[in-house]
Scaffold this motif. Structure first.
Motif, short mmCIF file in Angstrom:
data_model
loop_
_atom_site.label_atom_id
_atom_site.label_comp_id
_atom_site.label_asym_id
_atom_site.label_seq_id
_atom_site.Cartn_x
_atom_site.Cartn_y
_atom_site.Cartn_z
N LEU A 117 0.84 -1.19 0.00
CA LEU A 117 0.00 0.00 0.00
C LEU A 117 0.87 1.24 0.00
N ASP A 118 0.57 2.17 -0.90
CA ASP A 118 1.24 3.47 -0.92
C ASP A 118 0.60 4.32 0.18
N VAL A 119 1.19 4.30 1.37
CA VAL A 119 0.61 4.98 2.52
C VAL A 119 0.63 6.50 2.33
N SER A 120 1.65 7.01 1.68
CA SER A 120 1.74 8.45 1.44
C SER A 120 0.54 8.93 0.62
N SER A 121 0.23 8.20 -0.45
CA SER A 121 -0.91 8.55 -1.29
C SER A 121 -2.22 8.37 -0.54
N ALA A 122 -2.33 7.28 0.22
CA ALA A 122 -3.57 7.01 0.96
C ALA A 122 -3.84 8.11 1.98
N ALA A 123 -2.79 8.59 2.65
CA ALA A 123 -2.97 9.65 3.64
C ALA A 123 -3.53 10.91 2.99
N THR A 124 -3.00 11.25 1.82
CA THR A 124 -3.50 12.43 1.11
C THR A 124 -4.94 12.25 0.67
N ARG A 125 -5.27 11.08 0.16
CA ARG A 125 -6.64 10.79 -0.27
C ARG A 125 -7.62 10.88 0.90
N LEU A 126 -7.22 10.38 2.05
CA LEU A 126 -8.08 10.44 3.23
C LEU A 126 -8.32 11.88 3.67
N GLN A 127 -7.29 12.69 3.62
CA GLN A 127 -7.44 14.11 3.97
C GLN A 127 -8.41 14.80 3.01
N ASP A 128 -8.25 14.52 1.72
CA ASP A 128 -9.14 15.13 0.73
C ASP A 128 -10.58 14.64 0.91
N ALA A 129 -10.72 13.34 1.22
CA ALA A 129 -12.06 12.79 1.42
C ALA A 129 -12.73 13.42 2.64
N GLU A 130 -11.97 13.63 3.70
CA GLU A 130 -12.54 14.26 4.90
C GLU A 130 -13.04 15.66 4.59
N ALA A 131 -12.23 16.41 3.86
CA ALA A 131 -12.64 17.77 3.50
C ALA A 131 -13.90 17.75 2.63
N ALA A 132 -13.98 16.79 1.72
CA ALA A 132 -15.15 16.70 0.85
C ALA A 132 -16.41 16.34 1.64
N VAL A 133 -16.27 15.42 2.59
CA VAL A 133 -17.44 15.05 3.42
C VAL A 133 -17.90 16.24 4.26
N GLU A 134 -16.94 16.99 4.78
CA GLU A 134 -17.28 18.15 5.61
C GLU A 134 -18.15 19.15 4.86
N ARG A 135 -17.93 19.26 3.54
CA ARG A 135 -18.72 20.19 2.76
C ARG A 135 -19.85 19.49 1.97
N ASP A 136 -20.12 18.22 2.37
CA ASP A 136 -21.20 17.43 1.77
C ASP A 136 -21.00 17.18 0.28
N ASP A 137 -19.75 17.11 -0.14
CA ASP A 137 -19.43 16.80 -1.54
C ASP A 137 -19.23 15.29 -1.63
N TRP A 138 -20.34 14.57 -1.75
CA TRP A 138 -20.30 13.11 -1.69
C TRP A 138 -19.61 12.50 -2.91
N THR A 139 -19.74 13.14 -4.06
CA THR A 139 -19.12 12.60 -5.28
C THR A 139 -17.61 12.61 -5.17
N THR A 140 -17.05 13.73 -4.72
CA THR A 140 -15.59 13.84 -4.58
C THR A 140 -15.07 12.91 -3.50
N ALA A 141 -15.82 12.84 -2.39
CA ALA A 141 -15.39 11.96 -1.30
C ALA A 141 -15.35 10.51 -1.75
N ASN A 142 -16.36 10.10 -2.48
CA ASN A 142 -16.41 8.73 -2.99
C ASN A 142 -15.25 8.46 -3.93
N SER A 143 -14.93 9.42 -4.77
CA SER A 143 -13.83 9.27 -5.71
C SER A 143 -12.50 9.12 -4.99
N ASP A 144 -12.28 9.95 -3.95
CA ASP A 144 -11.04 9.90 -3.20
C ASP A 144 -10.89 8.56 -2.47
N LEU A 145 -11.96 8.09 -1.87
CA LEU A 145 -11.92 6.84 -1.12
C LEU A 145 -11.75 5.64 -2.05
#
Length: 253
Positions: A117-145
């Protein structure tokens, strides 16, 4: 001729928080598990559950990255599974395909597949997904996850590559010893021991037993070299001599 296939799969188990940092592969497996649960919550627009799983995954990623020495290569890759496929050819055999009582193994071929697992990439994706969920951007969050499992890098080793890797790691350990960095030599020594463990699967009989014997020696020495490094270079040269010999014999037939 009869060919018999054996499949062995070693999966990392998800580690609890108290296992940190000893269970780094377990943490990496936890990142994947939490990402999957978070994605399910995102698809249901369950904000609280999605954020909880994302943050658990982020916590695991952060602990892996914190436990990784600054000098280690980037991105940070953690092994989460290994599968071994061994094909053994037996001869002679009966016409109906059943083995004779005293049939012998005529040849063994092994393929080792590893997922990291590329942990560096996964960490960035998780951060982006959290920000997307916070603003109710479900499409972006799903894509990041969804992209996190795609961070798993799969490699396949065939033939005698473990010997080549063991040789390279032993040479690296010797270089660090010659520089006086005895503590740093422990990491490539452990890697060389892991490589010889892979080689054991490729080498039935006496050769595999010899590989196991030296693997144990190297692994034990890795744990003591920081304090017990008298004649360390000579000791590593001793192991290198055998690994070089095995590699030469394997590649020249």
């Amino acid at each position: 001729m009869v060919r018999i296939f054996f499949f062995t799969v070693i999966m990392a188990t998800v580690g609890a928080a108290q296992d940190i940092p000893q269970n780094i592969p377990g943490l990496a497996g936890g990142i994947l598990a939490q990402s999957k649960l978070a994605q399910q919550a995102v698809l249901q627009h369950d904000k609280a559950a999605a954020l909880d799983h994302i943050r658990q995954g982020s916590a695991s990623a952060a602990q892996i990255l914190q436990a990784t020495p600054p000098s280690a290569p980037r991105p940070v890759l953690v092994r989460i599974y290994k599968s071994t496929e061994t094909t053994t050819t037996y001869a002679p055999a009966k016409r109906n395909g059943r083995l004779k009582k005293y049939a012998t193994a005529a040849g063994t071929e092994t393929q080792i597949t590893t997922g990291r697992l590329d942990v560096s990439s996964a960490a960035t994706r998780l951060q982006d997904a959290e920000a997307a969920v916070e603003r109710d951007d479900w499409t972006t969050a799903n894509s990041d996850l969804r992209a996190i499992p795609e961070s798993v890098i799969q490699t396949t080793v065939q033939g005698n590559m473990p010997l080549l890797e063991a040789r390279q790691n032993l040479r690296l350990a010797k270089m660090r010893v010659e520089e006086g960095h005895y503590k740093d030599a422990a990491v490539p020594l452990r890697a060389a021991a892991d490589d010889l463990a892979d080689y054991e699967h490729l080498s039935p009989g006496a050769l595999g037993q010899n590989a196991e014997y030296f693997r144990q020696q190297i692994a034990n020495y890795a744990g003591t070299i920081a304090k017990n490094h008298q004649d360390a270079a000579m000791q590593i040269d001793y192991w290198l001599g055998y690994v070089d010999k095995w590699y030469k014999e394997a590649t020249t037939g």
